[in-house]
Design a protein around this motif. Structure first.
Motif, PDB file in Angstrom:
ATOM      1  N   GLU A 122      -2.988   9.723 -15.981  1.00 23.18           N
ATOM      2  CA  GLU A 122      -2.630   9.209 -17.292  1.00 23.18           C
ATOM      3  C   GLU A 122      -3.452   7.678 -17.159  1.00 23.18           C
ATOM      4  OE1 GLU A 122       1.442   8.431 -17.247  1.00 23.18           O
ATOM      5  OE2 GLU A 122       1.765  10.486 -17.721  1.00 23.18           O
ATOM      6  N   GLY A 123      -3.592   7.279 -16.012  1.00 23.60           N
ATOM      7  CA  GLY A 123      -4.502   5.913 -15.878  1.00 23.60           C
ATOM      8  C   GLY A 123      -3.520   4.895 -16.307  1.00 23.60           C
ATOM      9  N   GLU A 124      -2.426   4.892 -16.158  1.00 24.25           N
ATOM     10  CA  GLU A 124      -1.397   4.098 -16.665  1.00 24.25           C
ATOM     11  C   GLU A 124      -1.203   2.898 -15.616  1.00 24.25           C
ATOM     12  OE1 GLU A 124       1.504   1.870 -18.748  1.00 24.25           O
ATOM     13  OE2 GLU A 124      -0.070   3.120 -19.486  1.00 24.25           O
ATOM     14  N   SER A 125      -1.070   3.037 -14.373  1.00 20.20           N
ATOM     15  CA  SER A 125      -0.594   1.822 -13.755  1.00 20.20           C
ATOM     16  C   SER A 125      -0.892   2.023 -12.195  1.00 20.20           C
ATOM     17  CB  SER A 125       1.087   1.712 -13.658  1.00 20.20           C
ATOM     18  OG  SER A 125       1.382   0.759 -12.966  1.00 20.20           O
ATOM     19  N   LEU A 126      -1.242   1.155 -11.439  1.00 21.61           N
ATOM     20  CA  LEU A 126      -1.422   1.066 -10.050  1.00 21.61           C
ATOM     21  C   LEU A 126      -0.250   1.858  -9.224  1.00 21.61           C
ATOM     22  CD1 LEU A 126      -2.661  -2.174  -8.782  1.00 21.61           C
ATOM     23  CD2 LEU A 126      -3.833  -0.035  -8.401  1.00 21.61           C
ATOM     24  N   LEU A 127      -0.495   2.727  -8.205  1.00 15.93           N
ATOM     25  CA  LEU A 127       0.124   3.337  -7.355  1.00 15.93           C
ATOM     26  C   LEU A 127       0.837   2.146  -6.204  1.00 15.93           C
ATOM     27  CD1 LEU A 127      -1.400   6.726  -6.941  1.00 15.93           C
ATOM     28  CD2 LEU A 127       0.507   6.368  -8.334  1.00 15.93           C
ATOM     29  N   PHE A 128       2.113   2.523  -5.861  1.00 17.49           N
ATOM     30  CA  PHE A 128       2.446   1.425  -4.861  1.00 17.49           C
ATOM     31  C   PHE A 128       1.694   0.398  -4.451  1.00 17.49           C
ATOM     32  CE2 PHE A 128       4.366   5.537  -3.517  1.00 17.49           C
ATOM     33  CZ  PHE A 128       3.604   6.313  -3.751  1.00 17.49           C
ATOM     34  N   PRO A 129       2.043  -0.785  -5.776  1.00 15.11           N
ATOM     35  CA  PRO A 129       1.440  -2.109  -5.631  1.00 15.11           C
ATOM     36  C   PRO A 129       1.661  -2.768  -4.503  1.00 15.11           C
ATOM     37  CG  PRO A 129       3.130  -1.726  -7.393  1.00 15.11           C
ATOM     38  CD  PRO A 129       2.982  -0.227  -6.716  1.00 15.11           C
ATOM     39  N   ALA A 130       3.029  -2.748  -4.135  1.00 15.30           N
ATOM     40  CA  ALA A 130       3.202  -3.644  -2.860  1.00 15.30           C
ATOM     41  C   ALA A 130       2.374  -3.218  -1.690  1.00 15.30           C
ATOM     42  CB  ALA A 130       4.636  -3.427  -2.688  1.00 15.30           C
ATOM     43  N   SER A 131       2.045  -1.958  -1.654  1.00 11.39           N
ATOM     44  CA  SER A 131       1.059  -1.449  -0.585  1.00 11.39           C
ATOM     45  C   SER A 131      -0.300  -2.038  -0.667  1.00 11.39           C
ATOM     46  CB  SER A 131       1.396  -0.204  -0.346  1.00 11.39           C
ATOM     47  OG  SER A 131       2.662   0.292   0.087  1.00 11.39           O
ATOM     48  N   VAL A 132      -0.612  -1.968  -1.981  1.00 10.99           N
ATOM     49  CA  VAL A 132      -2.082  -2.401  -2.170  1.00 10.99           C
ATOM     50  C   VAL A 132      -2.199  -3.783  -1.926  1.00 10.99           C
ATOM     51  CG1 VAL A 132      -3.582  -2.699  -4.036  1.00 10.99           C
ATOM     52  CG2 VAL A 132      -2.270  -0.427  -3.977  1.00 10.99           C
ATOM     53  N   ARG A 133      -1.282  -4.404  -2.460  1.00  5.98           N
ATOM     54  CA  ARG A 133      -1.365  -6.046  -1.938  1.00  5.98           C
ATOM     55  C   ARG A 133      -1.306  -6.332  -0.604  1.00  5.98           C
ATOM     56  NH1 ARG A 133       2.563  -6.140  -6.510  1.00  5.98           N
ATOM     57  NH2 ARG A 133       4.523  -6.666  -4.905  1.00  5.98           N
ATOM     58  N   GLN A 134      -0.601  -5.569   0.173  1.00  5.01           N
ATOM     59  CA  GLN A 134      -0.567  -5.804   1.575  1.00  5.01           C
ATOM     60  C   GLN A 134      -1.989  -5.389   2.208  1.00  5.01           C
ATOM     61  OE1 GLN A 134       2.104  -3.239   3.786  1.00  5.01           O
ATOM     62  NE2 GLN A 134       1.335  -3.496   5.794  1.00  5.01           N
ATOM     63  N   LEU A 135      -2.507  -4.076   1.572  1.00  3.86           N
ATOM     64  CA  LEU A 135      -4.073  -3.820   2.088  1.00  3.86           C
ATOM     65  C   LEU A 135      -4.934  -4.955   1.661  1.00  3.86           C
ATOM     66  CD1 LEU A 135      -3.838  -0.122   0.945  1.00  3.86           C
ATOM     67  CD2 LEU A 135      -4.482  -0.898   3.240  1.00  3.86           C
ATOM     68  N   ALA A 136      -4.718  -5.461   0.381  1.00  6.52           N
ATOM     69  CA  ALA A 136      -5.763  -6.662   0.244  1.00  6.52           C
ATOM     70  C   ALA A 136      -5.562  -7.799   1.044  1.00  6.52           C
ATOM     71  CB  ALA A 136      -5.267  -7.041  -1.445  1.00  6.52           C
ATOM     72  N   ALA A 137      -4.365  -8.068   1.473  1.00  6.90           N
ATOM     73  CA  ALA A 137      -4.082  -9.091   2.381  1.00  6.90           C
ATOM     74  C   ALA A 137      -4.888  -9.056   3.762  1.00  6.90           C
ATOM     75  CB  ALA A 137      -2.475  -9.633   2.572  1.00  6.90           C
ATOM     76  N   GLU A 138      -4.676  -7.807   4.218  1.00  9.43           N
ATOM     77  CA  GLU A 138      -5.314  -7.427   5.622  1.00  9.43           C
ATOM     78  C   GLU A 138      -6.457  -7.158   5.359  1.00  9.43           C
ATOM     79  OE1 GLU A 138      -2.709  -4.324   6.956  1.00  9.43           O
ATOM     80  OE2 GLU A 138      -0.756  -5.418   7.056  1.00  9.43           O
TER      81      GLU A 138
END
Length: 220
Positions: A122-138
């Protein structure tokens, strides 16, 4: 029309498990399988899947290079869902930067797998945004990416567009953003489209990665 899926993983048991889960759904059809990223492009051109569920680590061509190759060479490319064992794998972040639309953990429950495929399609929303934020931080550089900062500066987002991007980075759907901003969903869709166009982003995931890379949104 069902959501069509191509499975790409070098482990036959993983492909068999994903196929069993997805084909149990009336609105999802697995149209093909591959054991390595090197086989993805011809299969995508032949089968035209809506979604490619792709292992991030494979022997000949990994999911990162396969993602880049698909987006570079295929007209109207499918959505790409990276499948991984570890959510904080640096390969996952690189795959997202390369253009993947989201990622799925191999240990995910069947309902989560189905939801992930539908959501990416659907292209509607990010998957597992908390994990994506963690990846971005690391694995991101906290705004040290000059190219990303330059893109963000040239985009010249309005205040409202900036608000929408920050809410996208929290993983909110269009309906949830509309509730936060007390506006209609069509208005939110217009703002999201404007954000993507100004950033030159393929989808919401790429817009959020750009926000993290530029420092516009602080990870964590």
């Amino acid at each position: 029309m069902p959501v069509t899926v191509l499975l790409v993983d070098d482990e036959p048991l993983v492909r068999a498990g994903l196929r069993a889960v997805l084909e149990a759904q009336p609105d999802i059809e697995v149209v093909g399988e591959a054991a390595d990223g090197a086989a993805v492009i011809p299969l995508v051109r032949q089968l035209r899947p809506d979604v490619v569920a792709m292992d991030v680590r494979m022997p000949l061509m990994d999911g990162i290079e396969a993602t880049r190759a698909v987006l570079r060479t295929v007209d109207r490319p499918p959505k790409i869902l990276v499948v991984t064992t570890f959510e904080n794998d640096e390969y996952v972040y690189e795959a997202l930067r390369a253009g993947a639309d989201g990622f799925l953990l191999k240990r995910a429950r069947p309902a989560e797998i189905v939801h992930a495929v539908r959501l990416v399609a659907e292209g509607e929303s990010l998957l597992f945004p908390a994990s994506v934020r963690q990846l971005a931080a690391e694995h991101g550089d906290g705004g040290g990416n000059r190219a990303a900062r330059a893109v963000m500066e040239r985009a010249a987002l309005t205040d409202r567009e900036g608000e929408v991007l920050r809410l996208m980075a929290r993983g909110l759907s269009n309906a949830e953003i509309a509730g936060q901003l007390v506006v209609g969903t069509e208005t939110v869709k217009s703002h999201v489209s404007a954000v993507l166009a100004k950033l030159g982003a393929r989808d919401r995931t790429q817009a959020v990665i750009a926000a993290y890379e530029s420092g516009f949104v602080a990870p964590g």
